[in-house]
Design a protein around this motif. Structure first.
Motif, mmCIF file in Angstrom:
data_model
loop_
_atom_site.group_PDB
_atom_site.id
_atom_site.type_symbol
_atom_site.label_atom_id
_atom_site.label_comp_id
_atom_site.label_asym_id
_atom_site.label_seq_id
_atom_site.Cartn_x
_atom_site.Cartn_y
_atom_site.Cartn_z
ATOM 1 N N PHE A 176 0.821 -1.214 0.000
ATOM 2 C CA PHE A 176 0.000 0.000 0.000
ATOM 3 C C PHE A 176 0.857 1.268 0.000
ATOM 4 C CE2 PHE A 176 -3.127 -2.759 2.517
ATOM 5 C CZ PHE A 176 -3.805 -3.150 1.374
ATOM 6 N N LYS B 262 2.292 1.654 -3.736
ATOM 7 C CA LYS B 262 1.113 2.423 -4.179
ATOM 8 C C LYS B 262 -0.019 1.563 -4.747
ATOM 9 C CE LYS B 262 3.691 5.767 -2.936
ATOM 10 N NZ LYS B 262 3.570 6.258 -1.533
ATOM 11 N N TYR B 263 -0.106 0.330 -4.310
ATOM 12 C CA TYR B 263 -1.281 -0.469 -4.649
ATOM 13 C C TYR B 263 -2.466 0.033 -3.827
ATOM 14 C CZ TYR B 263 1.160 -4.165 -7.231
ATOM 15 O OH TYR B 263 1.874 -4.878 -8.166
ATOM 16 N N SER B 264 -3.649 -0.041 -4.402
ATOM 17 C CA SER B 264 -4.867 0.279 -3.649
ATOM 18 C C SER B 264 -5.488 -1.015 -3.132
ATOM 19 C CB SER B 264 -5.868 1.013 -4.540
ATOM 20 O OG SER B 264 -6.351 0.150 -5.562
ATOM 21 N N ASN C 59 -8.516 -1.821 -3.511
ATOM 22 C CA ASN C 59 -9.359 -2.301 -4.615
ATOM 23 C C ASN C 59 -8.570 -3.192 -5.560
ATOM 24 O OD1 ASN C 59 -10.016 0.378 -3.552
ATOM 25 N ND2 ASN C 59 -11.783 0.344 -4.918
#
Length: 266
Positions: free
Chosen positions: A51, A55-57, A59
């Motif tokens: 995260f 920068k993964y979401s 979703n």
């Protein structure tokens, strides 16, 4: 010519390392890689790195995880032999993975129902549930008795608790937990068999005994052979950056072809 042959050989070796050799999508492939298993603390930290650093979401990861779950279930219990599936979803990310899996499983040809006893009010989960309803997924408010479950469904998906679970099971989720333990149906657990200790497995008391485990990102300590002997085991989540693999000293299998899951035990 000699250097050209050497270069070709090296390129082929690299292709085999990153692409899993020449296996094609859908071909049966069992990995024999000696895995490294994550502690609960490492599993939480790895997610936080995805995260914050990469920068993964939520979703994104939930969609990829849910697709992996649906794919693994279809490999072992295809809709041709197990057409009716019940997915039991908990209030956290594990339940979100189950909601995503439900949508994909309808597209794979299953008749899917969801039991979601403690719903999360966050928009993400509300949206996932709305999507399920739009795809014709049946929402089961009250679980029938285990005998009736056995008559109505052919496979259960356990998306109740993930690696953040700490006992005891809350009262409003106890009926769902007991149904997973007492059923005679095959149970496919998402990442962690619900109710298990993430590092020490099922313990000595009454516990869920899944027939299929789909580990996500990397397997946790409770997925060692000594705890899941006889259980079909898949890994899903083909999205880990090289930096994560290096940081956590992961030993992961090669995914064959363009597959999103790889079987760890046959």
């Amino acid at each position: 010519m000699f250097f050209r042959l050497i270069s070709s050989a090296l390129l082929l070796r690299v292709a085999n390392v990153w692409g899993g050799g020449v296996m094609t999508s859908g071909a049966k492939h069992c990995s024999n890689v000696r895995l490294r298993y994550l502690t609960q603390k490492e599993a939480i930290a790895l997610d936080e790195d995805l995260f914050n650093e990469y920068k993964y979401s939520v979703n994104q990861l939930m969609e990829l995880a849910g697709l992996s779950v649906a794919t693994a279930v279809a490999r072992v219990y295809p809709p041709s032999t197990h057409p009716s599936a019940l997915i039991i979803c908990g209030p956290g990310n594990n339940g979100g993975d189950g909601l995503v899996a439900a949508r994909h499983m309808t597209l794979f040809g299953y008749k899917v129902s969801i039991h979601y006893p403690k719903r999360t009010e966050k928009p993400l989960y509300q949206n996932l549930l709305s999507q399920c309803e739009a795809f014709g997924v049946d929402i089961v408010e009250y679980l029938p008795a285990p005998k009736e479950l056995n008559n109505e469904y052919q496979v259960l998906v356990d998306a109740l608790f993930g690696f953040s679970f700490k006992p005891p099971v809350r009262k409003e989720l106890a009926t769902a937990m007991n149904a997973l333990i007492e059923t005679n149906l095959p149970v496919c657990s998402v990442d962690i068999p619900s109710g298990w200790d993430v590092e020490n497995g099922p313990g000595t008391g009454k516990a869920l005994k899944p027939t299929l485990l789909i580990s996500l990102s990397a397997p946790k300590l409770c997925a060692q052979d000594k705890y899941i002997e006889g259980v079909k085991h898949f890994l899903g989540g083909r999205f880990l950056p090289p930096g994560i693999v290096s940081k956590y000293y992961l030993r992961l299998p090669h995914y064959p072809g363009d597959d999103q899951v790889v079987q760890l035990s046959c």
